[in-house]
Design an enzyme around this catalytic site. Sequence first.
Site, PDB file in Angstrom:
ATOM      1  N   HIS A  19      -6.806 -50.385   5.445  1.00 51.65           N
ATOM      2  CA  HIS A  19      -6.679 -50.459   6.745  1.00 51.65           C
ATOM      3  C   HIS A  19      -7.087 -48.872   7.824  1.00 51.65           C
ATOM      4  CE1 HIS A  19      -4.453 -53.566   8.885  1.00 51.65           C
ATOM      5  NE2 HIS A  19      -5.409 -52.704   9.560  1.00 51.65           N
ATOM      6  N   HIS A  21      -8.560 -47.833  11.410  1.00 54.16           N
ATOM      7  CA  HIS A  21      -9.308 -48.227  12.284  1.00 54.16           C
ATOM      8  C   HIS A  21      -9.950 -46.936  12.119  1.00 54.16           C
ATOM      9  CE1 HIS A  21      -7.971 -52.483  13.213  1.00 54.16           C
ATOM     10  NE2 HIS A  21      -7.642 -51.775  12.349  1.00 54.16           N
ATOM     11  N   GLU A 202      -0.269 -60.587  11.142  1.00 53.70           N
ATOM     12  CA  GLU A 202       0.202 -59.450  11.633  1.00 53.70           C
ATOM     13  C   GLU A 202       0.923 -59.959  12.341  1.00 53.70           C
ATOM     14  OE1 GLU A 202      -2.567 -56.864  14.017  1.00 53.70           O
ATOM     15  OE2 GLU A 202      -1.511 -55.441  13.795  1.00 53.70           O
ATOM     16  N   ASP A 281      -4.238 -46.889  12.866  1.00 51.80           N
ATOM     17  CA  ASP A 281      -4.123 -46.213  13.623  1.00 51.80           C
ATOM     18  C   ASP A 281      -3.142 -45.381  14.184  1.00 51.80           C
ATOM     19  OD1 ASP A 281      -6.683 -48.688  14.983  1.00 51.80           O
ATOM     20  OD2 ASP A 281      -4.443 -50.202  14.998  1.00 51.80           O
TER      21      ASP A 281
HETATM   22  N1  ADE Z   1      -7.790 -53.388  15.931  1.00 52.43           N
HETATM   23  C1  ADE Z   1      -7.440 -51.770  16.090  1.00 52.43           C
HETATM   24  N2  ADE Z   1      -6.047 -52.260  14.997  1.00 52.43           N
HETATM   25  C2  ADE Z   1      -5.604 -52.872  15.375  1.00 52.43           C
HETATM   26  C3  ADE Z   1      -4.661 -54.486  14.797  1.00 52.43           C
HETATM   27  N3  ADE Z   1      -3.112 -53.011  13.918  1.00 52.43           N
HETATM   28  N4  ADE Z   1      -4.276 -55.232  14.848  1.00 52.43           N
HETATM   29  C4  ADE Z   1      -5.006 -55.643  15.230  1.00 52.43           C
HETATM   30  N5  ADE Z   1      -6.625 -55.371  15.806  1.00 52.43           N
HETATM   31  C5  ADE Z   1      -6.463 -54.209  16.154  1.00 52.43           C
HETATM   32 ZN    ZN Z   2      -5.704 -52.836  11.716  1.00 48.58          ZN
END
Ligand code: ADE
Ligand code: ZN
Length: 341
Positions: A19, A21, A202, A281
């Site tokens: 996970h 991005h 989330e 991220d």
């Molecule tokens: N895009 C990048 N990080 C994200 C996250 N934690 N939740 C949803 N979209 C995302």
């Molecule tokens: Zn994410």
Amino acid sequence: MLSSSIDSLIARLPKAELHLHIEGSLEPEMLFALAARNGVNIPFASAEDVRAAYSFSNLQDFLDIYYQGMSVLITEQDFYDLTWAYLERAAADSVRHVEIFFDPQGHTERGVAFETVLGGITRALADGAARLGISHRLIMCFLRHLSEDEAFATLDQALPHLDRIDGVGLDSSEVGHPPAKFARVFAKARDLGLHVVAHAGEEGPPEYVYQALDLLKVERIDHGNRALEDPALTARIAAEGLTLTVCPLSNLRLCVIGDMAQSPVKRMLEQGLKATVNADDPAYFGGYINDNFRAVAGALGLSAGEIIELARNSFTGSFLPADAIAAHLAEIDRVVAEAGQ
Ligand code: ADE
Ligand code: ZN
């Protein structure tokens, strides 16, 4: 404080990151360098200024800055540099396999061609395999705040490139954009033979996790924190052996949890769920994968056995073939034996 043996186990354990991005690995220093290289104005005087602005009270707060940050990514080389920097950093954390997300709509809507984005990312991934020994899968995410039609158009753009795209995902603003909105796009992606995953639970309620399972037919749940609010859902995820990609520092920075001691990682393992630990991220949330492992291990008092289980789950939950998974698990066994755990 982590004991030095747990710290060194975390550092040395082979792991997969499921996970991540790639746009979220854009460090402030690279943001500045690319802004200068491309003549893009950014409203910050220094990398320290940028870091100071990274204070979020929820997912949307973060997303607003994350999409702004993308404005410096323009050329194929930019996407290469971004991806290569992440892979080098991942290698330093003993990452052997990555399944990374990219957000094509964050770029095509700014006039950057799909092929430019894909070309830079996949050239770096190929170099990562050749020079760092890191294998990969690439997952194209649909931005859920945009329409179903726009998601279909993005899938159409991907069609000539399916040799380099392994799956689709669903990210961006969760609440108000349930998985049901994308049921038909995901059905088409599945028909094309693509893997399917989605962010669910989330910030969104357990109902969104049910929808991800029943309507999108996801093979993995990204985050999944709020699934724990529903015992029947938790039992189902355990029974189906689905992997959850938890992101502890992200959860803390986006106020999904108030304190690292509230991270669901340990409860998930205790309830028989296949939890994994990931960075989401890293440039925005203060740490890469091993920082995330250290943060949960410290706050939750994870045992060596639990940390090893998390690393094993990262491979068994990956889209690698069975023989590659077995080879990675054997390497974990060797490292654990050497560490005397
Ligand atoms: N895009 C990048 N990080 C994200 C996250 N934690 N939740 C949803 N979209 C995302
Ligand atoms: Zn994410």
